[in-house]
Design a protein around this motif. Structure first.
Motif, PDB file in Angstrom:
ATOM      1  N   GLU A 237       0.834  -1.198   0.000  1.00  0.00           N
ATOM      2  CA  GLU A 237       0.000   0.000   0.000  1.00  0.00           C
ATOM      3  C   GLU A 237       0.870   1.249   0.000  1.00  0.00           C
ATOM      4  OE1 GLU A 237      -2.235   0.946   3.638  1.00  0.00           O
ATOM      5  OE2 GLU A 237      -1.110  -0.654   4.608  1.00  0.00           O
ATOM      6  N   ILE A 238       0.342   2.288  -0.578  1.00  0.00           N
ATOM      7  CA  ILE A 238       0.967   3.606  -0.577  1.00  0.00           C
ATOM      8  C   ILE A 238       0.429   4.343   0.646  1.00  0.00           C
ATOM      9  CG2 ILE A 238       1.136   5.809  -1.805  1.00  0.00           C
ATOM     10  CD1 ILE A 238       2.625   3.631  -3.252  1.00  0.00           C
TER      11      ILE A 238
ATOM     12  N   GLY B 256       0.403  10.312  -0.532  1.00  0.00           N
ATOM     13  CA  GLY B 256       0.319  10.622  -1.954  1.00  0.00           C
ATOM     14  C   GLY B 256      -0.553   9.607  -2.669  1.00  0.00           C
ATOM     15  N   SER B 257      -0.476   9.604  -3.973  1.00  0.00           N
ATOM     16  CA  SER B 257      -1.280   8.647  -4.729  1.00  0.00           C
ATOM     17  C   SER B 257      -0.486   8.083  -5.891  1.00  0.00           C
ATOM     18  CB  SER B 257      -2.578   9.294  -5.224  1.00  0.00           C
ATOM     19  OG  SER B 257      -2.292  10.385  -6.059  1.00  0.00           O
ATOM     20  N   LEU B 258      -0.773   6.837  -6.181  1.00  0.00           N
ATOM     21  CA  LEU B 258      -0.111   6.106  -7.257  1.00  0.00           C
ATOM     22  C   LEU B 258      -1.038   6.093  -8.461  1.00  0.00           C
ATOM     23  CD1 LEU B 258       2.427   4.232  -7.754  1.00  0.00           C
ATOM     24  CD2 LEU B 258       0.872   2.340  -7.304  1.00  0.00           C
ATOM     25  N   ARG B 259      -0.513   6.471  -9.604  1.00  0.00           N
ATOM     26  CA  ARG B 259      -1.242   6.305 -10.870  1.00  0.00           C
ATOM     27  C   ARG B 259      -0.589   5.158 -11.591  1.00  0.00           C
ATOM     28  NH1 ARG B 259      -2.618  11.281 -14.304  1.00  0.00           N
ATOM     29  NH2 ARG B 259      -3.790   9.619 -15.276  1.00  0.00           N
ATOM     30  N   GLU B 260      -1.357   4.465 -12.372  1.00  0.00           N
ATOM     31  CA  GLU B 260      -0.832   3.293 -13.056  1.00  0.00           C
ATOM     32  C   GLU B 260      -1.207   3.350 -14.528  1.00  0.00           C
ATOM     33  OE1 GLU B 260      -0.319  -0.851 -11.071  1.00  0.00           O
ATOM     34  OE2 GLU B 260      -2.246  -0.850 -12.112  1.00  0.00           O
TER      35      GLU B 260
ATOM     36  N   CYS C 286       4.208   8.168  -9.232  1.00  0.00           N
ATOM     37  CA  CYS C 286       3.647   9.184  -8.354  1.00  0.00           C
ATOM     38  C   CYS C 286       2.765  10.125  -9.177  1.00  0.00           C
ATOM     39  CB  CYS C 286       4.757   9.965  -7.670  1.00  0.00           C
ATOM     40  SG  CYS C 286       4.153  11.349  -6.670  1.00  0.00           S
ATOM     41  N   ALA C 287       1.524  10.294  -8.733  1.00  0.00           N
ATOM     42  CA  ALA C 287       0.589  11.158  -9.453  1.00  0.00           C
ATOM     43  C   ALA C 287       1.000  12.627  -9.397  1.00  0.00           C
ATOM     44  CB  ALA C 287      -0.814  10.985  -8.880  1.00  0.00           C
ATOM     45  N   ASP C 288       1.842  12.998  -8.424  1.00  0.00           N
ATOM     46  CA  ASP C 288       2.269  14.396  -8.296  1.00  0.00           C
ATOM     47  C   ASP C 288       3.530  14.716  -9.087  1.00  0.00           C
ATOM     48  OD1 ASP C 288       0.162  15.146  -6.564  1.00  0.00           O
ATOM     49  OD2 ASP C 288       1.250  14.293  -4.876  1.00  0.00           O
TER      50      ASP C 288
END
Length: 87
Positions: free
Chosen positions: A21-22, A25-29, A41-43
């Protein structure tokens, strides 16, 4: 790995995807090929994960340098050395 990271090599750790798990922040795939999805990293866009599709789908590979403590896990072996840069 070189094309995704822009580096001559990349150290990965393989984990159980169901337990990964992250925490911030947020993970984009993005499905980068028929065989894999890559997480970032979405940022800032930093490459974080490689998730195989199909035969090893229960696994997720995580770039060790992105861990809070990158020294916590040391690589145990090298693969794809036949594709290394000549230098």
């Amino acid at each position: 790995c070189r094309l995704a990271s822009g580096a001559p090599f990349l150290a990965w750790g393989t984990f159980d995807a169901a337990r990964f798990e992250i925490l911030a922040g947020s993970l984009r795939e993005r499905q980068s090929s028929a065989r894999a999805a890559r997480g970032f990293c979405a940022d800032c866009g930093t490459a974080i994960t490689y998730r195989p599709l199909g035969r090893r789908e229960a696994d997720i590979d995580v770039a060790l340098a992105t861990l809070d403590d990158p020294d916590a896990l040391a690589p145990q072996f090298h693969i794809w050395t036949s594709h290394k840069p000549a230098w």
